[in-house]
Write a protein that holds these residues in place. Structure first.
Motif: not given
Lengths: 134, 111
Positions: A29, B83, B87
């Protein structure tokens, strides 16, 4: 690492910072967000600092030390200070929504620190972004 | 980046694969404009195989949404938003400008 200041090289710039971030132990991420911030930074330089210039270059260097990643982008185009760009109104409705400044806003939100230094006498602008491991 | 368009009775399904950045966003903008020029204003964008999208892609989506929603003739909706991209869209305040669906079937059925 030196890149031609062209949008076609954004892929390589993202790959380069991504590899360093991955080797430095950042999460997937965080790597995505570091790549996005670097892309937005480089896109702004290509679009604004090198507006109308087709043979500009962009030097990208990055390192991870003690869980802190530092990315430095150096260009030799017109000074373009991201901190002077107003934050876009993210609550405006569709018709009022402005897209300008969004890339810089993302850069600031995704990274922990963003610094800019223009040195006109050296024809050199330096953008430094810092990300700490979460 | 690769774009495919599938025409349904009530909407067009536009599938974007790969990466959208400042280099490839003009191609996306063109595909969306082409749909509008063909009189298609109800668009589902399938992001299942989208790996990456920068603000240049967001800009293309915003322009399309503006044009589609004009005169209440349609809208752009998003399906299967990965995802990371979700975001970033959220951070940019874009999630309130686009309806999002968990699968293309529901998205197409929305129209």
């Amino acid at each position: 690492m030196r890149f031609a200041a062209k949008f076609e090289f954004l892929d390589e710039i993202r790959e380069f910072v991504g590899e360093v971030a991955r080797a430095g132990g950042f999460s997937e991420r965080e790597i995505y967000n570091i790549q996005l911030a670097s892309d937005e930074a480089a896109s702004n330089i290509i679009e604004h600092a090198y507006a109308g210039i087709s043979n500009g270059t962009l030097e990208v260097s990055c390192e991870v030390k003690n869980g802190v990643m530092t990315i430095i982008l150096v260009d030799h185009g017109a000074p373009f200070d991201p901190s002077e760009i107003p934050t876009p109104d993210l609550t405006a409705d569709l018709s009022e929504r402005k897209i300008g400044g969004l890339g810089i806003y993302l850069m600031r939100k995704l990274m922990d620190e963003v610094h800019y230094k223009a040195e006109p006498e050296k024809n050199r602008n330096t953008l430094t972004m810092i990300k700490r491991k979460g | 980046m690769e774009i495919t368009v599938q025409e349904f009775k009530h909407c067009d399904l536009i599938t974007i694969k790969g990466r959208v950045d400042s280099a490839t966003a003009p191609q996306l903008a063109q595909a969306l404009e082409a749909a509008n020029e063909g009189g298609k204003y109800k668009l589902v964008i399938d992001m299942k195989d989208l790996e990456y999208m920068s603000s240049a892609g967001f800009r293309a989506l915003l322009a399309a949404q503006r044009n589609c929603k004009k005169y209440n003739r349609g809208e752009v909706v998003l399906a299967n938003v990965p995802e990371r991209i979700r975001e970033a869209l959220e951070l940019a305040g874009f999630t309130e400008l686009f309806k999002t669906f968990d699968d293309t079937l529901t998205a197409v059925g929305h129209f």
